[in-house]
Motif scaffolding. Structure first.
Motif, PDB file in Angstrom:
ATOM      1  N   VAL A 180      12.509  38.335   5.924  1.00  0.00           N
ATOM      2  CA  VAL A 180      12.215  39.760   5.732  1.00  0.00           C
ATOM      3  C   VAL A 180      10.765  40.056   6.099  1.00  0.00           C
ATOM      4  O   VAL A 180      10.469  41.082   6.731  1.00  0.00           O
ATOM      5  CB  VAL A 180      12.510  40.171   4.278  1.00  0.00           C
ATOM      6  CG1 VAL A 180      11.985  41.569   3.984  1.00  0.00           C
ATOM      7  CG2 VAL A 180      14.011  40.115   4.012  1.00  0.00           C
TER       8      VAL A 180
ATOM      9  N   CYS B 251       9.517  42.669   8.953  1.00  0.00           N
ATOM     10  CA  CYS B 251       8.529  43.711   8.675  1.00  0.00           C
ATOM     11  C   CYS B 251       7.388  43.650   9.675  1.00  0.00           C
ATOM     12  O   CYS B 251       6.939  44.678  10.206  1.00  0.00           O
ATOM     13  CB  CYS B 251       7.988  43.575   7.260  1.00  0.00           C
ATOM     14  SG  CYS B 251       9.163  43.977   5.955  1.00  0.00           S
TER      15      CYS B 251
ATOM     16  N   LEU C 133       8.094  47.252   1.355  1.00  0.00           N
ATOM     17  CA  LEU C 133       8.868  46.009   1.321  1.00  0.00           C
ATOM     18  C   LEU C 133       7.964  44.804   1.541  1.00  0.00           C
ATOM     19  O   LEU C 133       8.168  43.738   0.950  1.00  0.00           O
ATOM     20  CB  LEU C 133       9.968  46.054   2.379  1.00  0.00           C
ATOM     21  CG  LEU C 133      10.974  44.898   2.380  1.00  0.00           C
ATOM     22  CD1 LEU C 133      11.638  44.741   1.020  1.00  0.00           C
ATOM     23  CD2 LEU C 133      12.020  45.104   3.473  1.00  0.00           C
TER      24      LEU C 133
ATOM     25  N   THR D 138       7.680  41.612  -1.082  1.00  0.00           N
ATOM     26  CA  THR D 138       7.800  40.190  -0.757  1.00  0.00           C
ATOM     27  C   THR D 138       6.502  39.453  -1.054  1.00  0.00           C
ATOM     28  O   THR D 138       6.526  38.277  -1.451  1.00  0.00           O
ATOM     29  CB  THR D 138       8.195  39.998   0.716  1.00  0.00           C
ATOM     30  OG1 THR D 138       7.212  40.625   1.566  1.00  0.00           O
ATOM     31  CG2 THR D 138       9.559  40.611   0.994  1.00  0.00           C
TER      32      THR D 138
ATOM     33  N   GLN E 172      14.390  49.854  -0.997  1.00  0.00           N
ATOM     34  CA  GLN E 172      14.187  48.802  -0.006  1.00  0.00           C
ATOM     35  C   GLN E 172      14.468  47.435  -0.610  1.00  0.00           C
ATOM     36  O   GLN E 172      15.103  46.580   0.022  1.00  0.00           O
ATOM     37  CB  GLN E 172      12.759  48.866   0.542  1.00  0.00           C
ATOM     38  CG  GLN E 172      12.521  50.014   1.505  1.00  0.00           C
ATOM     39  CD  GLN E 172      11.150  49.981   2.126  1.00  0.00           C
ATOM     40  OE1 GLN E 172      10.244  49.294   1.660  1.00  0.00           O
ATOM     41  NE2 GLN E 172      10.968  50.751   3.199  1.00  0.00           N
ATOM     42  N   LEU E 173      14.007  47.224  -1.842  1.00  0.00           N
ATOM     43  CA  LEU E 173      14.280  45.957  -2.513  1.00  0.00           C
ATOM     44  C   LEU E 173      15.772  45.787  -2.774  1.00  0.00           C
ATOM     45  O   LEU E 173      16.336  44.704  -2.556  1.00  0.00           O
ATOM     46  CB  LEU E 173      13.490  45.891  -3.822  1.00  0.00           C
ATOM     47  CG  LEU E 173      13.768  44.698  -4.753  1.00  0.00           C
ATOM     48  CD1 LEU E 173      13.625  43.377  -4.013  1.00  0.00           C
ATOM     49  CD2 LEU E 173      12.841  44.748  -5.959  1.00  0.00           C
TER      50      LEU E 173
ATOM     51  N   THR F 209      18.202  47.099  -1.083  1.00  0.00           N
ATOM     52  CA  THR F 209      18.857  46.872   0.209  1.00  0.00           C
ATOM     53  C   THR F 209      18.656  45.437   0.672  1.00  0.00           C
ATOM     54  O   THR F 209      19.571  44.829   1.253  1.00  0.00           O
ATOM     55  CB  THR F 209      18.299  47.851   1.256  1.00  0.00           C
ATOM     56  OG1 THR F 209      18.510  49.198   0.812  1.00  0.00           O
ATOM     57  CG2 THR F 209      18.982  47.656   2.598  1.00  0.00           C
ATOM     58  N   MET F 210      17.466  44.890   0.436  1.00  0.00           N
ATOM     59  CA  MET F 210      17.217  43.498   0.804  1.00  0.00           C
ATOM     60  C   MET F 210      18.180  42.566   0.070  1.00  0.00           C
ATOM     61  O   MET F 210      18.739  41.639   0.673  1.00  0.00           O
ATOM     62  CB  MET F 210      15.766  43.117   0.484  1.00  0.00           C
ATOM     63  CG  MET F 210      15.416  41.674   0.853  1.00  0.00           C
ATOM     64  SD  MET F 210      13.727  41.205   0.409  1.00  0.00           S
ATOM     65  CE  MET F 210      13.888  41.045  -1.385  1.00  0.00           C
ATOM     66  N   GLU F 211      18.400  42.823  -1.216  1.00  0.00           N
ATOM     67  CA  GLU F 211      19.329  41.986  -1.970  1.00  0.00           C
ATOM     68  C   GLU F 211      20.772  42.198  -1.491  1.00  0.00           C
ATOM     69  O   GLU F 211      21.560  41.257  -1.440  1.00  0.00           O
ATOM     70  CB  GLU F 211      19.218  42.286  -3.464  1.00  0.00           C
ATOM     71  CG  GLU F 211      17.923  41.808  -4.096  1.00  0.00           C
ATOM     72  CD  GLU F 211      17.769  40.295  -4.039  1.00  0.00           C
ATOM     73  OE1 GLU F 211      18.785  39.579  -3.933  1.00  0.00           O
ATOM     74  OE2 GLU F 211      16.627  39.812  -4.099  1.00  0.00           O
TER      75      GLU F 211
ATOM     76  N   ARG G  25      21.321  40.112   1.563  1.00  0.00           N
ATOM     77  CA  ARG G  25      21.098  38.677   1.437  1.00  0.00           C
ATOM     78  C   ARG G  25      22.256  37.831   1.987  1.00  0.00           C
ATOM     79  O   ARG G  25      22.019  36.801   2.629  1.00  0.00           O
ATOM     80  CB  ARG G  25      20.820  38.327  -0.022  1.00  0.00           C
ATOM     81  CG  ARG G  25      20.481  36.868  -0.261  1.00  0.00           C
ATOM     82  CD  ARG G  25      20.031  36.635  -1.683  1.00  0.00           C
ATOM     83  NE  ARG G  25      18.701  37.147  -1.908  1.00  0.00           N
ATOM     84  CZ  ARG G  25      17.589  36.483  -1.634  1.00  0.00           C
ATOM     85  NH1 ARG G  25      17.669  35.280  -1.091  1.00  0.00           N
ATOM     86  NH2 ARG G  25      16.414  37.008  -1.890  1.00  0.00           N
TER      87      ARG G  25
ATOM     88  N   LEU H 209      21.432  37.771   5.603  1.00  0.00           N
ATOM     89  CA  LEU H 209      20.116  37.235   5.944  1.00  0.00           C
ATOM     90  C   LEU H 209      20.013  35.735   5.672  1.00  0.00           C
ATOM     91  O   LEU H 209      19.357  35.008   6.431  1.00  0.00           O
ATOM     92  CB  LEU H 209      19.031  37.974   5.158  1.00  0.00           C
ATOM     93  CG  LEU H 209      18.870  39.467   5.456  1.00  0.00           C
ATOM     94  CD1 LEU H 209      17.825  40.086   4.534  1.00  0.00           C
ATOM     95  CD2 LEU H 209      18.486  39.691   6.917  1.00  0.00           C
TER      96      LEU H 209
END
Length: 439
Positions: A25, A29, A75, A79, A270-271, A273-275, A278, A281
């Motif tokens: 991630v 970015c 984001l 991280t 954003q966090l 969505t990152m999870e 996963r 990713l």
């Protein structure tokens, strides 16, 4: 596949390995920032000889809603909170102190930044001596030095990790709520006290970093997919509400400097969505060549970030003076030229990364010395003298020179020179070195 980050007790004894999804991630970015800036820098040479810059991307009607997706700075700080908290816990578990953590973080950022500042000072001084208009020199200094705001904000957030981590250990959500409350207070007062808005360079990014703490301790990875989707949707709806009511601008670039509550709100979806991403990713990060790329770029990420815009500004300036056809900004020909600009920028970054990337790599092996709190505090003060001046007054050639001197002094205070590898300081009775806590 759910994150294993922070699934333990949440205490200082955590010694979990780095999460490859977080590294992926961060890489994404960084790539979006580099590509985005290549679509923004558009110097214009006017008939009277003056030069101005246009943010071509920001002038597009479709850009404002799109920037909600591509504004990745929140984001990135999330991280950074994940990895920063893990580094602090590893260091503390191996007997390290907050002063040693601050020393490591300062050197991690100052070493790559100091050669950049020195190069910019020399290059712009030569340009001025060759008769380049002072207005152009100032424009180049301000434009090329734009990434340095990140250095100030990231340093302010990272240096507060030991104190904020202690608060997080006692009341995980309290720190985030308190910092968000400070952000709102500053936003309410910035109309009558404009300079107060700069305080949100600390409050906003520390609040976003606290979300990274919560992610590191599993507060988001334990949520079901429907809950994460609900958080993402609710966050964007709240963002639409505060911008739709006119409380904040809808343009996230405007909201970036100085930062405000919208960026804290944006960090939450954003966090989430990152999870949510996963499961996609994690396998991607596990592909062999992707993993090798993440290691290569990850060890030079700050070098890439700091140097890409100065190189882009310098390249654009030379092309502006070259006797070649130049498509108008925003035209079809200009957009078709962007892939070539990105490719040329990547080619220029290769020798820069080779020359200066090792300054990041060696930081972890150079943090093994003792560091007194007074020494760490003095270095912080020296560093933030030019940084605060830049935040309040803007960048200039003189300020870049002052920053070079101050950063160099701070590195000397912290024992960051010479750059040869040092023998690690070993604790008594053969116990492990405190350096292991920062790898």
């Amino acid at each position: 596949m759910r994150s294993t980050v922070g699934r333990g007790t949440g205490t200082g004894a955590d010694t979990v390995d780095r999460d490859p999804v977080i590294d992926l991630v961060r890489f994404i970015c960084l790539a979006l920032v580099v590509v985005g800036h290549s679509m923004m820098v558009s110097p214009v040479l006017h008939p009277d000889g003056t030069v101005t810059t246009e943010n071509t991307l920001a002038q597009q009607d479709w850009f404002e809603p799109i920037i909600w997706i591509f504004m990745v700075m929140p984001l990135f700080f999330v991280t950074g909170g994940v990895t920063g908290l893990q580094s602090w816990r590893r260091l503390r578990a191996s007997g390290g102190t907050a002063a040693q953590f601050i020393r490591a973080r300062l050197l991690r950022l100052l070493r790559p930044a100091t050669p950049l500042l020195a190069t910019m000072v020399v290059g712009l001084s030569v340009a001025a001596a060759l008769g380049v208009d002072r207005q152009v020199v100032q424009l180049m200094a301000a434009g090329a030095g734009m990434p340095l705001w990140f250095l100030a904000a990231y340093l302010a957030a990272q240096l507060n990790i030991p104190a904020l981590a202690a608060l997080n250990a006692r009341a995980p959500w309290l720190g985030f709520c308190l910092l968000t409350g400070l952000v709102v207070a500053v936003d309410c007062l910035r109309g009558v006290l404009p300079d107060l808005a700069n305080a949100n360079l600390v409050f906003v990014w520390c609040a976003v970093q606290q979300l990274g703490f919560l992610a590191a301790d599993g507060h988001f990875s334990r949520r079901s997919r429907s809950e994460l989707l609900g958080i993402a949707v609710a966050g964007h709806l709240l963002l639409g509400l505060v911008t739709g009511l006119g409380l904040y601008r809808g343009n996230m670039l405007v909201n970036l400097n100085p930062p405000n509550l919208t960026l804290v709100i944006l960090a939450v979806p954003q966090l989430a969505t990152m999870e949510l991403a996963r499961p996609v990713l994690a396998p991607l990060a596990g592909v062999g060549w992707v993993g090798r790329l993440l290691v290569l770029v990850g060890g030079r990420s700050l070098t890439v970030y700091l140097w890409h815009l100065p190189l882009l500004v310098g390249m654009s300036g030379l092309l502006l003076l070259a006797p070649i056809p130049k498509p108008g900004a925003g035209t079809a020909a200009w957009w078709w030229s962007r892939p070539l600009v990105v490719l040329a920028l990547l080619i220029l970054l290769l020798p820069v990364g080779a020359a200066f990337g090792h300054l990041e790599e060696r930081t972890t092996t150079a943090v093994t010395l003792r560091c007194r709190p007074a020494t760490a505090g003095a270095a912080v003060v020296v560093v933030f003298i030019p940084v605060a001046d830049a935040a309040l007054s803007g960048l200039s050639l003189g300020l870049l020179a002052a920053g070079t001197v101050c950063f160099s002094v701070a590195i000397v205070l912290l024992g960051g020179f010479p750059l040869r590898r040092r023998q690690p300081y070993r604790r008594r009775h053969g116990r492990r070195t405190i350096a292991s806590g920062l790898k």
